[in-house]
Motif scaffolding. Structure first.
Motif, mmCIF file in Angstrom:
data_model
loop_
_atom_site.group_PDB
_atom_site.id
_atom_site.type_symbol
_atom_site.label_atom_id
_atom_site.label_comp_id
_atom_site.label_asym_id
_atom_site.label_seq_id
_atom_site.Cartn_x
_atom_site.Cartn_y
_atom_site.Cartn_z
ATOM 1 N N ASN A 398 0.804 -1.228 0.000
ATOM 2 C CA ASN A 398 0.000 0.000 0.000
ATOM 3 C C ASN A 398 0.839 1.282 0.000
ATOM 4 O O ASN A 398 0.291 2.379 0.052
ATOM 5 C CB ASN A 398 -0.957 0.014 1.188
ATOM 6 C CG ASN A 398 -0.246 0.138 2.520
ATOM 7 O OD1 ASN A 398 0.947 -0.150 2.628
ATOM 8 N ND2 ASN A 398 -0.974 0.550 3.549
ATOM 9 N N TYR A 401 3.471 1.837 -6.036
ATOM 10 C CA TYR A 401 2.608 1.817 -7.211
ATOM 11 C C TYR A 401 3.158 0.818 -8.217
ATOM 12 O O TYR A 401 4.333 0.422 -8.160
ATOM 13 C CB TYR A 401 2.511 3.205 -7.850
ATOM 14 C CG TYR A 401 3.779 3.690 -8.527
ATOM 15 C CD1 TYR A 401 4.001 3.480 -9.890
ATOM 16 C CD2 TYR A 401 4.753 4.377 -7.812
ATOM 17 C CE1 TYR A 401 5.149 3.922 -10.514
ATOM 18 C CE2 TYR A 401 5.913 4.828 -8.416
ATOM 19 C CZ TYR A 401 6.106 4.597 -9.765
ATOM 20 O OH TYR A 401 7.250 5.039 -10.370
ATOM 21 N N CYS A 412 6.090 5.088 -3.758
ATOM 22 C CA CYS A 412 5.549 6.388 -4.137
ATOM 23 C C CYS A 412 6.622 7.445 -3.883
ATOM 24 O O CYS A 412 7.247 7.453 -2.813
ATOM 25 C CB CYS A 412 4.299 6.701 -3.326
ATOM 26 S SG CYS A 412 2.880 5.655 -3.739
ATOM 27 N N ARG A 418 0.043 6.659 -1.152
ATOM 28 C CA ARG A 418 -0.966 5.726 -1.651
ATOM 29 C C ARG A 418 -1.941 5.370 -0.545
ATOM 30 O O ARG A 418 -3.053 5.860 -0.502
ATOM 31 C CB ARG A 418 -0.325 4.476 -2.257
ATOM 32 C CG ARG A 418 -1.390 3.571 -2.913
ATOM 33 C CD ARG A 418 -0.799 2.398 -3.634
ATOM 34 N NE ARG A 418 -1.847 1.480 -4.048
ATOM 35 C CZ ARG A 418 -1.745 0.184 -4.091
ATOM 36 N NH1 ARG A 418 -0.586 -0.380 -3.762
ATOM 37 N NH2 ARG A 418 -2.740 -0.569 -4.469
ATOM 38 N N ALA A 425 -2.961 0.065 -8.826
ATOM 39 C CA ALA A 425 -2.076 0.554 -7.781
ATOM 40 C C ALA A 425 -1.396 1.834 -8.247
ATOM 41 O O ALA A 425 -0.434 1.791 -9.022
ATOM 42 C CB ALA A 425 -1.031 -0.508 -7.447
ATOM 43 N N CYS A 427 -0.225 6.105 -7.111
ATOM 44 C CA CYS A 427 0.035 7.067 -6.051
ATOM 45 C C CYS A 427 -0.745 8.354 -6.334
ATOM 46 O O CYS A 427 -1.010 8.700 -7.493
ATOM 47 C CB CYS A 427 1.521 7.384 -5.951
ATOM 48 S SG CYS A 427 2.554 5.932 -5.611
ATOM 49 N N GLN A 428 -1.064 9.095 -5.262
ATOM 50 C CA GLN A 428 -1.767 10.370 -5.373
ATOM 51 C C GLN A 428 -0.861 11.487 -4.896
ATOM 52 O O GLN A 428 -0.078 11.309 -3.952
ATOM 53 C CB GLN A 428 -3.046 10.351 -4.523
ATOM 54 C CG GLN A 428 -4.004 9.226 -4.846
ATOM 55 C CD GLN A 428 -4.639 9.393 -6.212
ATOM 56 O OE1 GLN A 428 -4.827 10.510 -6.691
ATOM 57 N NE2 GLN A 428 -4.978 8.282 -6.845
ATOM 58 N N THR A 442 2.291 6.248 3.190
ATOM 59 C CA THR A 442 0.859 5.941 3.030
ATOM 60 C C THR A 442 -0.027 7.147 3.289
ATOM 61 O O THR A 442 -1.252 7.055 3.140
ATOM 62 C CB THR A 442 0.456 4.808 3.987
ATOM 63 O OG1 THR A 442 0.732 5.218 5.340
ATOM 64 C CG2 THR A 442 1.225 3.530 3.671
#
Length: 553
Positions: A398, A401, A412, A418, A425, A427-428, A442
């Motif tokens: 988690n 990505y 990430c 993420r 999968a 990432c933001q 996370t």
């Protein structure tokens, strides 16, 4: 007249009076071309040509015409217009000058003729205003003074140009493009690139330096002497700061340091989701085999990286004669390959093998558990009435990505997170007002109320003095008559009624306003009483003098 012309005039380029007069008028007209006397010569030429082309003339007409001609050529007697000559450049500027930034350089030219010429200078095709000397001096040379210079010498006749002079102003390097932070996953064969550009004269040479993330020492990178450096298939030893130095004979300059993040990676997981629908048959029927043994034989316990997970049994809609079995054939993280030391090709091949393996196991089960087949399960005879399978993945932790090729999971990068296992999968970016300086996280961290960030920020930025943190976490300048001397504030302070401040001010001015009450900056200006009295006395004195003059008249 023809006899005189031929024998006594000394004119050898013509044969008759008419021919010689016409020839001399043409020569006079040519000589005066582009001079002030040209229009008078044209009038004279036309008058004489008209007169001599008459068939006959009386003595009085001839006398009158002769007087007219003498009057018309009188301007030639007292004017030296036809004797003026174009300037001649006697000294040209040097053809090439190399100057150094901040120093003085001069250009000079000389020209002679009658009358004496005036001078001007042309730089890259444009006349330099306000320069009328035969010498051009630049006291503080800089790069903008590089180009082509030409001297112009002008008088009443014409203007002439000198040979041009090419000036080059040399200067120490100035970084025009700094290398930028970047990140790349471990072992990426495409590599990471940094670019550093410097404007310089002569052109700059380059050298790159490396500083490990937890070190204070900058290491000389051997063989990296261009404005670009590439790090192919990077490993964790190359994680750190990269700086370029640009230099020439006039000086050296270092760029900003750029951070290279080498992102950690892991092997992804894939699963084959299996669903088996069964119908309870009469126990008198003979099953082919045990359902549990059939599944176990396909999903061998000998392979630790392929497991049967999340096994569940249920009775759809509470019907006891129906049984639904679901489970996952899942490839777990490979333990037989070191993804850090292995090549990208080896890692990808390993993942492909695992995908093929769990896919093949699903196909085997589908063949064995075909519709209508009978199996024993927990003391009952069950008939297969449905079978479904579906490949699912790549499944990453988690905080990672899935790479675009689907064969590795990547942390990430800083500025993102993420925090879930949802597929795909990805990432933001950290939202506005949040930040994340580390990779593989996370969640993002919230900036306090005095800090500003943009989306995807790796750090929190304090709003500078003279500004405040406004809506949407954006720094805004203090308005007129407001100020803020400190960094990282959420509002600006109002000046008191006796001081003022411009937009973006860090202090209030202590200059008094025009009265004891606050006024806007656009209000009445302060009046100096001494200046006012002096002005009034001058006006009064002027009117007294004017009245006295009128009285005298």
């Amino acid at each position: 007249m023809d006899t005189y012309t031929y024998n006594s005039s000394g004119l050898t380029d013509c044969q008759s009076f008419y021919d010689c007069l016409t020839t001399e008028l043409i020569a006079l007209r040519y000589l005066s071309e582009d001079r002030e006397s040209y229009e008078d010569v044209v009038v004279l030429d036309e008058f004489v040509s008209t007169f001599i082309n008459r068939n006959s003339s009386s003595a009085d007409d001839a006398e009158t015409s002769a007087i007219t001609v003498l009057d018309q050529v009188a301007f030639l007697k007292d004017s030296n217009d036809v004797c003026l000559e174009a300037p001649i450049i006697t000294q040209h500027p040097e053809p090439k000058i190399i100057a150094v930034e901040g120093e003085v350089f001069s250009l000079a030219c000389q020209a002679t003729e009658n009358p004496s010429p005036t001078f001007s200078w042309v730089f890259n095709g444009q006349i330099l205003k306000g320069i009328n000397s035969n010498t051009l001096t630049i006291k503080q040379a800089n790069a903008s003074h590089s180009g082509t210079y030409t001297c112009l010498a002008s008088n009443e006749v014409t203007s002439v140009s000198s040979l041009h002079c090419d000036v080059t102003v040399e200067f120490a390097p100035i970084i025009s493009e700094h290398p930028q932070d970047t990140e790349i996953e471990h072992g990426n064969i495409e590599g990471a690139y940094f670019t550093c550009e410097a404007s310089a004269q002569p052109l700059a040479d380059y050298q790159w330096y490396f500083q490990k993330s937890l070190s204070i020492d900058m290491e000389f990178i051997q063989g990296q002497n261009s404005s670009t450096i590439e790090i192919l298939s990077p490993d964790f030893t190359q994680d750190g700061w990269y700086t370029c130095e640009a230099w020439n004979e006039h000086g050296r300059v270092l760029s900003n340091a750029a951070r290279l993040h080498i992102l950690n990676i892991s092997m992804p997981e894939y699963s084959n989701n299996i669903t088996i629908d069964l119908y309870r048959e009469d126990s008198s029927k003979s099953p082919n085999a045990s359902l549990e043994d059939t599944i176990t034989n396909v999903i061998s316990n000998d392979d630790p990286e392929v497991k049967c997970l999340n096994y569940q049994e249920s009775n759809p809609q509470g019907k006891t004669f129906l049984t639904k079995i679901t489970f996952e054939i899942k490839s777990t993280a490979a333990s037989s390959i070191d993804i850090v030391t292995s090549s990208r090709q080896d890692s990808a091949q390993r993942v492909k093998d695992k995908i093929d393996d769990i896919h093949d196991k699903g196909v085997q089960l589908q063949k064995l558990l075909s519709q209508g087949e009978l199996f024993e399960h927990q003391g009952e005879v069950l008939e297969v009435i449905g079978f479904n399978s579906g490949l699912n993945g790549p499944i990453c932790p988690n905080h990672q990505y899935a790479h675009v090729d689907g064969y590795i999971c990547v942390n990430c990068p800083p500025g993102s997170y993420r925090g879930n296992y949802n597929l795909p999968a990805v990432c933001q970016q950290c939202p506005v007002g949040f930040y994340q300086p580390k990779e593989g996280q996370t969640e993002c961290l919230k900036c306090d109320g005095y800090i500003n960030t943009d989306a995807g920020s790796r750090i929190c930025l304090n709003c500078p003095p003279g500004s405040y943190r406004g809506k949407d976490a954006v720094c805004e300048q203090c308005a007129h008559e407001f100020y803020q001397p400190e960094r990282g504030q959420t509002e600006c302070l109002k000046c008191d009624g006796y001081t003022e401040a411009d937009i973006g001010s860090t202090i209030c001015s202590d200059i008094p306003l025009s009265s004891s009450t606050p006024q806007s900056k656009g209000g009445p200006e302060e009046v100096n009483i001494v200046e006012f009295i002096e002005y009034t006395l001058i006006i009064l004195f002027y009117h007294i003098l004017l009245f006295g003059k009128l009285f005298d008249r």
